[in-house]
Enzyme design. Sequence first.
Site, PDB file in Angstrom:
ATOM      1  N   ALA A 109       3.507   5.128  -7.660  1.00 31.49           N
ATOM      2  CA  ALA A 109       2.822   4.145  -6.612  1.00 31.49           C
ATOM      3  C   ALA A 109       1.499   4.617  -6.103  1.00 31.49           C
ATOM      4  CB  ALA A 109       3.891   3.619  -5.598  1.00 31.49           C
TER       5      ALA A 109
ATOM      6  N   LYS B 282      -7.168   1.417   2.355  1.00 29.23           N
ATOM      7  CA  LYS B 282      -6.275   1.747   3.373  1.00 29.23           C
ATOM      8  C   LYS B 282      -6.510   2.398   4.563  1.00 29.23           C
ATOM      9  CE  LYS B 282      -3.497   2.420  -0.469  1.00 29.23           C
ATOM     10  NZ  LYS B 282      -2.350   3.093  -1.161  1.00 29.23           N
TER      11      LYS B 282
ATOM     12  N   GLY C   4       0.770  -1.184  -0.025  1.00 32.21           N
ATOM     13  CA  GLY C   4       0.202  -0.114   0.008  1.00 32.21           C
ATOM     14  C   GLY C   4       0.936   1.246  -0.089  1.00 32.21           C
ATOM     15  N   THR C   5       0.359   2.249  -0.401  1.00 32.66           N
ATOM     16  CA  THR C   5       1.226   3.424  -0.782  1.00 32.66           C
ATOM     17  C   THR C   5       0.733   4.784   0.367  1.00 32.66           C
ATOM     18  OG1 THR C   5       0.010   3.949  -2.677  1.00 32.66           O
ATOM     19  CG2 THR C   5       2.205   2.851  -2.958  1.00 32.66           C
ATOM     20  N   THR C   6       0.367   5.768  -0.369  1.00 32.74           N
ATOM     21  CA  THR C   6       0.225   7.044   0.662  1.00 32.74           C
ATOM     22  C   THR C   6      -0.780   7.190   1.196  1.00 32.74           C
ATOM     23  OG1 THR C   6       1.427   8.062  -1.473  1.00 32.74           O
ATOM     24  CG2 THR C   6       0.488   9.551   0.267  1.00 32.74           C
TER      25      THR C   6
END
Lengths: 259, 222
Positions: free
Chosen positions: A217, A75, A42-44
């Site tokens: 990403a 997320k 997972g990113t931001t």
Amino acid sequence: MGPLPLDVPVPGASFSDLLDLVGASPTFSVPEGANVPSAPEGTTVLALRYHNGVVMAGDRRATEGNLVAHRRIQKVFQADHYSAVAIAGTAGLAIDMVKLFQVELEHYEKIEGIRLSLEGKASFLARLVRGQLPMAFQGLVVVPLFAGYDERLEFGRVYSFDIVGGRYEEIDFGSTGSGSRLARSYLRTTYEDEMTGDDAAALAVQALVSASQEDTATGGPDLRRGIFPNVVRIDSDGVEELSDDVIAPISESAMETIR
Amino acid sequence: MTVPFYVAPEQLVRDKAEFARKGIARGRSIVAVDYSGGVLLLGENPSTALHKISEVYDRIAFAGVGKYNEFETLRKAGIRQADLMGYLYSRDDVTAMGLATAFAQTLGMIFTRDPKPFEVEVLIAEISEDNGEHRLFRISYDGTLYDERNFVAIGGKAEQLTEALEELWHEGISLEEAFAAGVEAFRRAEDRESEGWEAAVLEDTNGRRAFRRLDADQFIGK
């Protein structure tokens, strides 16, 4: 169901200690020298304070190397009535950590008849992150972000973490994940004290859009497929997950503003 | 060497049962009543700190009468069991039926194995998913499990309360009416004024966690 676990030795009010006692804790070890398979990441995600609460937001992309693994991953999660947790890093482990965190908070509340303090929740989350440390050495890193409304002090608070379980309270905003620096630099120039909840939500989405312009990403809003960031607002009334109907127009105007 | 006295099992069980019943009779009773929007749990409880009614899982509540430390031990064990099941499998896999049998098994084991039985009776309530019939279980000190309909009472005055509720309860009763019926049932069963109420509901409108405590004073118009 068998008979109740009456004789469990001193589990107190902690659910994860109970899991340990019954031998169901989510622990694992990777043999030395083994190659850890790549797993979706997972990113931001980010959180920022406004005049009487906190807004937390996350993009929807998970990546595996240079590939998009998932387009609509979630997320940002409600942790309990007054707090939310967002995750970055190895998605599978992180989502499991969130699940354990949610059950832990509810379990404590039911056993003790009172919710943990916000500080207590953050401490516990730090402990979960530290528990992942052996996996972090294998390259499977989980770094969450925690935000909530402090019922006792009556304002919103944001906590960020590091890989070893360090916990840091942020006075304005925090973020984690691959695009977090980009999001933070955006927020650094645009953040204002005493914002309204609506302004804070719009700013959160703008920061994500801004990060998605530079970081591959981080997934920006996908208007064609109708994929928008997850945004939650937390104030004295509790956690509110903003619906796509609210986020869609914010996303569209953010995409027009951000160059 | 001393030879232990032989006690006939019938005698032993009778004595233990009598002992448990006496203990339970000393405490105050609790009722659970179905109403149009959910299940009401109501009991006399002068303390605002020591609860007898509590949340176990999303749609399941617990109530206990008798010795506080004993039903409190059971309550916590029930929450542990429910949270473990829900975590390891799915939230949908935690049911009142499963929990009630676990309570029954545990109480039954304690009754036969331990020198002193638990002086408690417990109640497990669960609201249905689709406006069907709610589940009400009563488990007695020896682990006997009863599946009840519409309303249930536990404690020393259970019989009198059930009798009163048979007259007072009717299909489609509202929360206010159910509360009034409960209070009236207690008035008939006990020959004294209540020193305070503890009340809670399981209601669909509360979201995933259906349990909510009520401010009893609002209902009795103080």
